[in-house]
Design a protein around this motif. Structure first.
Motif, short mmCIF file in Angstrom:
data_model
loop_
_atom_site.label_atom_id
_atom_site.label_comp_id
_atom_site.label_asym_id
_atom_site.label_seq_id
_atom_site.Cartn_x
_atom_site.Cartn_y
_atom_site.Cartn_z
N ILE A 150 0.81 -0.80 0.31
CA ILE A 150 0.06 0.09 -0.15
C ILE A 150 1.18 1.02 0.32
O ILE A 150 0.72 2.59 -0.43
CB ILE A 150 -1.04 0.12 1.11
CG1 ILE A 150 -1.34 -0.99 1.24
CG2 ILE A 150 -1.27 1.01 1.65
CD1 ILE A 150 -2.70 -0.56 0.12
N ASN A 151 2.17 0.97 0.87
CA ASN A 151 2.85 2.02 1.08
C ASN A 151 3.55 2.71 -0.57
O ASN A 151 3.56 3.94 -0.86
CB ASN A 151 3.74 2.01 1.71
CG ASN A 151 4.89 3.09 2.04
OD1 ASN A 151 4.32 4.39 1.52
ND2 ASN A 151 5.98 2.69 2.99
N LEU A 168 10.76 2.02 -3.32
CA LEU A 168 9.51 0.97 -2.32
C LEU A 168 9.16 -0.50 -2.95
O LEU A 168 8.42 -1.07 -2.38
CB LEU A 168 8.30 2.47 -2.07
CG LEU A 168 8.81 3.34 -1.42
CD1 LEU A 168 7.04 4.38 -0.76
CD2 LEU A 168 8.87 2.93 0.34
N ALA A 169 8.35 -0.12 -4.54
CA ALA A 169 8.09 -1.16 -4.92
C ALA A 169 9.00 -2.53 -5.37
O ALA A 169 9.03 -4.10 -5.12
CB ALA A 169 8.16 -0.38 -6.40
N ARG A 170 10.61 -2.48 -5.40
CA ARG A 170 11.56 -3.06 -4.22
C ARG A 170 11.43 -3.81 -3.26
O ARG A 170 11.49 -4.43 -2.96
CB ARG A 170 13.23 -2.63 -4.57
CG ARG A 170 13.31 -2.24 -6.52
CD ARG A 170 14.93 -1.64 -6.19
NE ARG A 170 15.10 -1.70 -7.50
CZ ARG A 170 14.88 -0.52 -8.10
NH1 ARG A 170 15.02 0.50 -7.31
NH2 ARG A 170 15.14 0.03 -9.09
N LEU A 171 10.91 -2.40 -2.16
CA LEU A 171 11.19 -3.13 -1.15
C LEU A 171 9.48 -3.99 -0.64
O LEU A 171 9.53 -5.24 0.13
CB LEU A 171 10.61 -2.09 0.03
CG LEU A 171 10.71 -1.95 1.36
CD1 LEU A 171 12.27 -2.96 1.94
CD2 LEU A 171 10.47 -1.11 2.23
N TYR A 172 8.85 -3.73 -1.24
CA TYR A 172 7.72 -4.01 -1.43
C TYR A 172 7.86 -5.94 -2.28
O TYR A 172 7.64 -7.08 -1.56
CB TYR A 172 6.56 -4.02 -2.11
CG TYR A 172 5.40 -4.75 -2.39
CD1 TYR A 172 4.63 -5.33 -1.68
CD2 TYR A 172 5.28 -4.85 -3.27
CE1 TYR A 172 3.28 -5.94 -1.62
CE2 TYR A 172 3.79 -5.99 -3.91
CZ TYR A 172 3.15 -6.85 -3.28
OH TYR A 172 2.61 -7.82 -3.14
N ALA A 173 8.46 -6.23 -3.35
CA ALA A 173 8.86 -7.21 -3.92
C ALA A 173 9.78 -8.33 -2.89
O ALA A 173 9.25 -9.65 -2.77
CB ALA A 173 9.83 -7.05 -4.95
N LEU A 174 10.12 -7.45 -2.58
CA LEU A 174 11.35 -7.91 -1.11
C LEU A 174 10.44 -8.49 0.10
O LEU A 174 10.70 -10.16 0.19
CB LEU A 174 12.30 -7.44 -0.31
CG LEU A 174 13.53 -8.04 0.05
CD1 LEU A 174 14.83 -8.59 -0.45
CD2 LEU A 174 14.19 -6.67 0.98
N TRP A 175 9.50 -7.75 0.25
CA TRP A 175 8.79 -8.48 1.63
C TRP A 175 7.53 -9.93 0.65
O TRP A 175 7.45 -10.49 1.77
CB TRP A 175 7.70 -7.48 1.89
CG TRP A 175 8.24 -7.12 3.06
CD1 TRP A 175 8.95 -5.83 3.59
CD2 TRP A 175 8.63 -7.60 4.29
NE1 TRP A 175 9.61 -5.27 4.86
CE2 TRP A 175 9.58 -5.99 5.13
CE3 TRP A 175 8.43 -8.45 4.88
CZ2 TRP A 175 9.22 -6.75 6.19
CZ3 TRP A 175 9.06 -8.73 6.33
CH2 TRP A 175 9.52 -7.79 6.64
N ASN A 176 7.39 -9.48 0.11
CA ASN A 176 6.28 -10.34 -1.04
C ASN A 176 7.30 -11.65 -1.33
O ASN A 176 6.56 -12.81 -0.17
CB ASN A 176 5.59 -9.25 -2.16
CG ASN A 176 5.41 -10.89 -2.87
OD1 ASN A 176 3.87 -11.19 -2.56
ND2 ASN A 176 4.93 -10.72 -4.30
N LEU A 177 8.46 -11.75 -1.70
CA LEU A 177 9.39 -12.92 -2.12
C LEU A 177 9.51 -13.77 -0.20
O LEU A 177 9.47 -14.84 0.09
CB LEU A 177 10.86 -12.22 -2.10
CG LEU A 177 11.64 -13.84 -2.91
CD1 LEU A 177 10.78 -14.75 -3.63
CD2 LEU A 177 12.32 -13.64 -3.28
#
Length: 149
Positions: free
Chosen positions: A44-45, A58-67
């Motif tokens: 969401i962020n 932030l999208a890269r950070l989301y991809a990391l959390w998603n993985l």
């Protein structure tokens, strides 16, 4: 929509594991601490951030959390599989208000979660690539402008 679907599947998976055992919920939540819950707020962020550079980070950070959350989903699969194999063949519930799934369908929520996370990972890769493109002529409707150097 995918973020909400992902979060809904996470909550349904945790609820299903709670019906099995509270220990399974703790295993899924704390193998990688809160790895299954944190992709939603980070996504969401990233979704509502302003500016291409900030949004790409932030999208890269989301991809990391998603993985990272995929590890927790694998733990959910293992917990469901262990419970299904240890429970044996039980008789189906004869209660008229029992609308829940059969015990044979324990894998549906974790499988949906894995598919959702795989789809999200592909979309986030495309999104980051689009944010990092510096040549705005790629978005032009004039095809000749695209092929000029």
């Amino acid at each position: 929509m995918l973020l909400l679907g992902d979060f809904s599947l996470v909550l349904l998976t945790l609820l299903q594991l709670y019906s099995i055992s509270m220990m399974d919920v703790f295993l899924v939540l704390f193998i990688l601490p809160f790895g299954i819950l944190l992709p939603f707020p980070v996504g969401i962020n990233a979704l509502f951030s302003h500016g291409p550079r900030r949004s790409a980070g932030l999208a890269r950070l989301y991809a990391l959390w998603n993985l990272t959350s995929v590890v927790n989903v694998v733990v959910a699969f293992l917990c469901g599989y262990v419970h299904y194999n240890s429970s044996g063949k039980k008789q189906p519930s004869t209660q008229p208000w029992s609308i829940g799934m059969d015990e044979n369908e324990w894998w549906i929520f974790p499988a949906g979660l894995v598919l959702c996370k795989l789809f999200q990972s592909q979309l986030i890769n495309w999104h980051v690539a689009n944010l990092e493109i510096q040549d705005r002529s790629l978005y032009s409707n004039d095809f000749e402008l695209f092929w000029q150097s």
